[in-house]
Design a protein around this motif. Sequence first.
Motif, mmCIF file in Angstrom:
data_model
loop_
_atom_site.group_PDB
_atom_site.id
_atom_site.type_symbol
_atom_site.label_atom_id
_atom_site.label_comp_id
_atom_site.label_asym_id
_atom_site.label_seq_id
_atom_site.Cartn_x
_atom_site.Cartn_y
_atom_site.Cartn_z
ATOM 1 N N ARG A 369 -4.607 7.446 -7.367
ATOM 2 C CA ARG A 369 -4.267 8.481 -6.380
ATOM 3 C C ARG A 369 -2.979 8.213 -5.602
ATOM 4 O O ARG A 369 -2.521 9.054 -4.853
ATOM 5 C CB ARG A 369 -5.420 8.619 -5.368
ATOM 6 C CG ARG A 369 -6.691 9.185 -5.966
ATOM 7 C CD ARG A 369 -7.686 9.617 -4.890
ATOM 8 N NE ARG A 369 -8.266 8.502 -4.154
ATOM 9 C CZ ARG A 369 -8.200 8.375 -2.831
ATOM 10 N NH1 ARG A 369 -7.557 9.251 -2.088
ATOM 11 N NH2 ARG A 369 -8.782 7.343 -2.234
ATOM 12 N N LEU A 370 -2.399 7.020 -5.781
ATOM 13 C CA LEU A 370 -1.259 6.629 -4.931
ATOM 14 C C LEU A 370 0.069 7.124 -5.515
ATOM 15 O O LEU A 370 0.307 7.049 -6.720
ATOM 16 C CB LEU A 370 -1.283 5.098 -4.799
ATOM 17 C CG LEU A 370 -0.298 4.414 -3.858
ATOM 18 C CD1 LEU A 370 -0.942 3.153 -3.270
ATOM 19 C CD2 LEU A 370 0.975 4.029 -4.581
ATOM 20 N N VAL A 371 0.933 7.629 -4.626
ATOM 21 C CA VAL A 371 2.290 8.041 -5.012
ATOM 22 C C VAL A 371 3.277 7.425 -4.021
ATOM 23 O O VAL A 371 3.082 7.527 -2.808
ATOM 24 C CB VAL A 371 2.448 9.576 -4.990
ATOM 25 C CG1 VAL A 371 3.912 9.982 -5.224
ATOM 26 C CG2 VAL A 371 1.543 10.225 -6.042
ATOM 27 N N ARG A 372 4.318 6.768 -4.564
ATOM 28 C CA ARG A 372 5.365 6.206 -3.695
ATOM 29 C C ARG A 372 6.573 7.147 -3.664
ATOM 30 O O ARG A 372 7.000 7.650 -4.700
ATOM 31 C CB ARG A 372 5.807 4.834 -4.211
ATOM 32 C CG ARG A 372 4.758 3.745 -4.001
ATOM 33 C CD ARG A 372 5.206 2.441 -4.630
ATOM 34 N NE ARG A 372 5.302 2.543 -6.068
ATOM 35 C CZ ARG A 372 6.058 1.753 -6.834
ATOM 36 N NH1 ARG A 372 6.824 0.820 -6.297
ATOM 37 N NH2 ARG A 372 6.059 1.908 -8.140
ATOM 38 N N LEU A 373 7.100 7.353 -2.455
ATOM 39 C CA LEU A 373 8.265 8.230 -2.264
ATOM 40 C C LEU A 373 9.549 7.417 -2.341
ATOM 41 O O LEU A 373 9.528 6.199 -2.155
ATOM 42 C CB LEU A 373 8.159 8.914 -0.897
ATOM 43 C CG LEU A 373 6.930 9.801 -0.682
ATOM 44 C CD1 LEU A 373 6.975 10.420 0.718
ATOM 45 C CD2 LEU A 373 6.828 10.887 -1.745
#
Length: 398
Positions: A369-373
Amino acid sequence: MTTRTTRTRLRPAAPVAPPVAPVRFTAPFRTGREQELLAQVLASPMWHGDGVHTRTAEALLRERLGGGCVHLTPSCTHALELAAVLLDLGPGDEVVCPSFTFTSTATAIAIRGATPVFVDVRPDTLNLDVDAVEAALTERTRAVFVVHYGGVAADVDRLRALCDARGLALVEDNAHGLGGAWRGQPLGSFGTFATQSFHDTKNVTSGEGGALVVNDPAFRARAEVVREKGTDRSRFLRGEVDKYTWQDQGSSYLPSELQSAVLVAQLEAFDDIQARRHHVWDRYAAELAPWAAAHGVRQMVVPDGAEHPAHLYYLLLPSAADQGGLIRHLGMQEVSAVFHYQPLDSSPGGRALGRTPFPCPVTADVAARLVRLPLHAGLTRQDVDRVVAAVLAYRPVA
Ligand SMILES: *Cc1c(COP(=O)(O)O)cnc(C)c1O
């Protein structure tokens, strides 16, 4: 030829969209000093390691890292391997580490024939769950390798107490943590050893690069021997012995002066680089908060007492579908966002070379579920405006 010209003229004019430069997820920051220092090395007769630039970088790092003995290495991976050699890890030994980390944390253990034992992370900081660490200890456990995810301090007080009570080494994989602190004390100063990375995805970089921080003085003499191909060459260079010879285990863990010169330029600009990164991080935290609250998205958590170094900025989306959904949505607007670590415990390498005493449900869940910007020192105000606007336009599927 005539035909081609005619055809070109007859083609209707296409509407031309203004070119939008892609917002890169990460990029090395050019301080302007790298070329000058590199030129100094190239003009000198000494290109190999442990010259003036290596010494300068080590001194600058020592100041940031609480005074431990710092040795530059070709990478953080090599620094972790060096720590594993210094701890004499071997077959039959176990080392507890998070399932949610980069592979090097585990391969440094496995390459010695020892067994990485994977445990889960806490849902708030995504750092080692110390209750799980305690439950995973056996009479074969020799050390705990901890990661400060995103440079947010793991529970070092409890880990230190646990390791001290059992005579275990604590190794901080501090690849994210340069500039971070726990209750005012720098990350990288809590472990028996700490390791740093200067890969070009990290806050300061020499392309590839790393460092071993030796905080326990009992390992100082041996660390310089193992790093110098098993010889006492460091003592020879200080004039303490008149010849150098093979003493112990060893390999070559020295970066060249070319790499160190670039690192010096970066470390001299550390405060500027950090201010730029914090500015981006703070904007994401503030400007995405109402959207996150409205859509069940969790932003990064920084507990009281932890000072983070703005290494990364992540969002935890409500579902696994949203991980791909947000990454694709941002990609269509030329904004590059990425997922992160996939669980080591269930990976082919982890299953073959490690042991997992209990399931790691938090790791499996956040990995999906993790997204890095985008986060780097070269982002402009307009770049951040674009990222924020693009994220705000996304609606989670649930
Ligand atoms: C980047 C990273 C490493 C590896 O660093 P290298 O310098 O590329 O070897 C190890 N551990 C963590 C947590 C990292 O983020």
